[in-house]
Design a protein around this motif. Structure first.
Motif, short mmCIF file in Angstrom:
data_model
loop_
_atom_site.label_atom_id
_atom_site.label_comp_id
_atom_site.label_asym_id
_atom_site.label_seq_id
_atom_site.Cartn_x
_atom_site.Cartn_y
_atom_site.Cartn_z
N ASP A 55 24.54 13.86 -4.25
CA ASP A 55 25.44 13.64 -3.11
C ASP A 55 24.65 13.25 -1.86
OD1 ASP A 55 27.65 14.21 -4.64
OD2 ASP A 55 27.87 16.27 -3.91
N TYR A 56 23.52 13.93 -1.66
CA TYR A 56 22.69 13.63 -0.49
C TYR A 56 22.05 12.25 -0.58
CZ TYR A 56 18.68 13.52 2.61
OH TYR A 56 17.75 13.11 3.54
N ILE A 57 21.42 11.93 -1.69
CA ILE A 57 20.72 10.65 -1.77
C ILE A 57 21.70 9.47 -1.75
CG2 ILE A 57 18.68 11.61 -2.89
CD1 ILE A 57 19.68 10.58 -5.56
N ASP A 58 22.95 9.71 -2.14
CA ASP A 58 23.95 8.65 -2.08
C ASP A 58 24.28 8.24 -0.65
OD1 ASP A 58 24.24 8.25 -4.79
OD2 ASP A 58 25.95 9.62 -5.01
N THR A 59 23.93 9.10 0.32
CA THR A 59 24.22 8.78 1.73
C THR A 59 23.12 7.96 2.39
OG1 THR A 59 23.14 10.76 2.67
CG2 THR A 59 25.42 10.99 1.89
N LEU A 60 21.99 7.78 1.71
CA LEU A 60 20.81 7.24 2.38
C LEU A 60 20.92 5.75 2.70
CD1 LEU A 60 17.99 9.10 0.42
CD2 LEU A 60 18.96 9.67 2.65
N ASP A 62 23.35 4.07 3.79
CA ASP A 62 24.08 3.87 5.05
C ASP A 62 23.28 4.32 6.26
OD1 ASP A 62 26.23 2.85 3.65
OD2 ASP A 62 27.25 4.80 3.51
N LYS A 63 22.28 5.17 6.05
CA LYS A 63 21.52 5.72 7.18
C LYS A 63 20.41 4.79 7.66
CE LYS A 63 22.46 10.55 6.04
NZ LYS A 63 21.90 11.88 5.64
N LYS A 64 20.08 3.76 6.89
CA LYS A 64 19.08 2.75 7.29
C LYS A 64 17.73 3.38 7.65
CE LYS A 64 22.33 -0.34 6.90
NZ LYS A 64 22.38 -1.22 5.71
N PHE A 66 15.09 3.30 5.68
CA PHE A 66 14.03 2.49 5.09
C PHE A 66 14.48 1.04 4.99
CE2 PHE A 66 14.04 6.81 3.28
CZ PHE A 66 12.81 7.26 3.74
N ARG A 67 13.56 0.18 4.61
CA ARG A 67 13.90 -1.24 4.45
C ARG A 67 15.00 -1.40 3.40
NH1 ARG A 67 11.79 -5.61 1.20
NH2 ARG A 67 12.00 -7.61 2.29
N SER A 68 14.86 -0.65 2.31
CA SER A 68 15.89 -0.61 1.28
C SER A 68 15.76 0.69 0.52
CB SER A 68 15.75 -1.81 0.32
OG SER A 68 14.57 -1.69 -0.46
N VAL A 69 16.86 1.11 -0.09
CA VAL A 69 16.87 2.29 -0.95
C VAL A 69 17.60 1.93 -2.23
CG1 VAL A 69 17.65 4.67 -1.25
CG2 VAL A 69 16.86 3.91 0.99
N LYS A 70 16.93 2.14 -3.35
CA LYS A 70 17.57 1.97 -4.65
C LYS A 70 17.51 3.29 -5.38
CE LYS A 70 17.68 -0.70 -8.94
NZ LYS A 70 17.08 -1.81 -9.74
N ILE A 71 18.67 3.73 -5.89
CA ILE A 71 18.77 5.02 -6.55
C ILE A 71 18.98 4.80 -8.04
CG2 ILE A 71 20.10 7.16 -6.73
CD1 ILE A 71 20.82 6.70 -3.73
N ILE A 72 18.15 5.43 -8.84
CA ILE A 72 18.24 5.33 -10.30
C ILE A 72 18.55 6.72 -10.85
CG2 ILE A 72 17.05 4.70 -12.43
CD1 ILE A 72 15.63 3.47 -9.16
N LYS A 73 19.77 6.89 -11.37
CA LYS A 73 20.20 8.19 -11.88
C LYS A 73 20.14 8.20 -13.41
CE LYS A 73 23.44 8.81 -8.03
NZ LYS A 73 24.87 8.92 -7.65
N SER A 74 19.37 9.11 -13.94
CA SER A 74 19.30 9.24 -15.39
C SER A 74 20.58 9.87 -15.92
CB SER A 74 18.09 10.09 -15.79
OG SER A 74 18.03 10.25 -17.19
#
Length: 303
Positions: A55-60, A62-64, A66-74
């Motif tokens: 839930d927390y990392i899914d908000t990142l 929108d918070k800008k 970093f240059r980009s955020v990619k989330i990989i969920k196993s």
């Protein structure tokens, strides 16, 4: 081009938040691509905390931060070792270098500049295996002028390396049976700490699941060094009993760098006094198995 940062997270929402927020405070954060690998819960007990982390990392995005955020969920639980190996494999294919963090590491404001500068400085030095952001608080000789030092042992607490080094690792440790029986090889491997050969034994016996000891073994086989800072750029906040692979300890507490001065890199010689001080931070083979057996007993009592 700055090296991408890979962050491996699991079931510690508060530690994860501190790790990511400290990284976002770096001056190079807005120019850095971040990849977050979230492992699936191992059991029902971990499910709630894994969901809180996700839930927390899914908000990142929108918070800008970093240059980009990619989330990989196993979709299934890989465990830390397989998560790190597969995650680094995936990202390093497209990048010649990577910076890696886990979910319990707070970084100094100059962590990204230190790591990127070190990666660029030592890339063509084929005696350097990896860069560590973490260091113990060590006593350095009065005449030691370099801002970094060399060690036989890599660190998993905030580290970086290059594609050619990573691609050379034998994750199967195919020559283990030769190593197991050869005392001179075991003693030589233990130059990085008296626990190293015992840890590799435990890995190959299936008693632990560690990517790091296999990483260190390939470093040993390549006869290469890790570069450490004299003043740490990483602080481990996870030795509080909250982690799957860690207990409670203040043994590895360290002072985090606060200076705004950029680190000046050079090519220091291996220093016997520093190596001895570094090695003494690790336990003996006997201590390793006592700690391991205590963990096994505690797990058995919880069943």
């Amino acid at each position: 081009m700055l090296a991408p940062v890979l962050i491996f997270v699991y079931a510690r929402p508060e530690h994860t938040r501190k790790t990511i927020e400290s990284l976002a405070s770096n001056c190079l954060a807005s120019a850095t691509d971040v990849f977050i690998f979230s492992d699936a819960p191992k059991n029902d007990k971990a499910n709630e905390k894994v969901m809180l982390v996700r839930d927390y990392i899914d908000t990142l995005s929108d918070k800008k931060m970093f240059r980009s955020v990619k989330i990989i969920k196993s979709e299934f639980n890989k465990g830390l070792a397989n998560s790190v190996i597969s995650g680094v494999n995936e990202i390093i294919k497209l990048n010649r270098q990577v910076i890696v963090l886990e979910d319990d590491l707070v970084t100094s404001p100059d962590f990204l500049s230190y790591m990127n500068d070190a990666l660029n400085f030592y890339e063509t030095d084929k005696k350097i295996w990896s860069i560590s952001g973490y260091t113990f608080d060590l006593d350095f000789p009065d005449n030691y002028k370099s801002e970094v030092y060399l060690s036989y042992r890599g660190s998993s607490w905030g580290w970086a390396t290059w594609k050619d080094r990573w691609d050379s690792v034998d994750w199967q440790v195919s020559d283990y049976m030769i190593f197991k029986k050869e005392k001179s090889l075991r003693d030589k491997f233990n130059r990085g700490g008296r626990d190293m050969s015992a840890m590799l034994d435990a890995q190959m016996d299936g008693k632990i699941d560690s990517w790091a000891i296999r990483w260190c073994y390939s470093q040993f086989k390549s006869d290469m060094f890790t570069v450490y800072p004299k003043v740490s750029r990483v602080k481990n906040i996870g030795l509080d009993g909250s982690g799957t692979h860690s207990g409670i300890s203040s043994r590895y507490d360290t002072s985090l760098n606060t200076s705004t001065k950029k680190c000046e890199f050079d090519h220091p010689e291996l220093n016997d006094i520093i190596i001895r001080s570094f090695k003494n931070k690790f336990g003996t083979r006997f201590e390793y198995f006592v700690i391991w057996n205590k963990k096994i007993i505690k797990k058995m009592l919880r069943i």
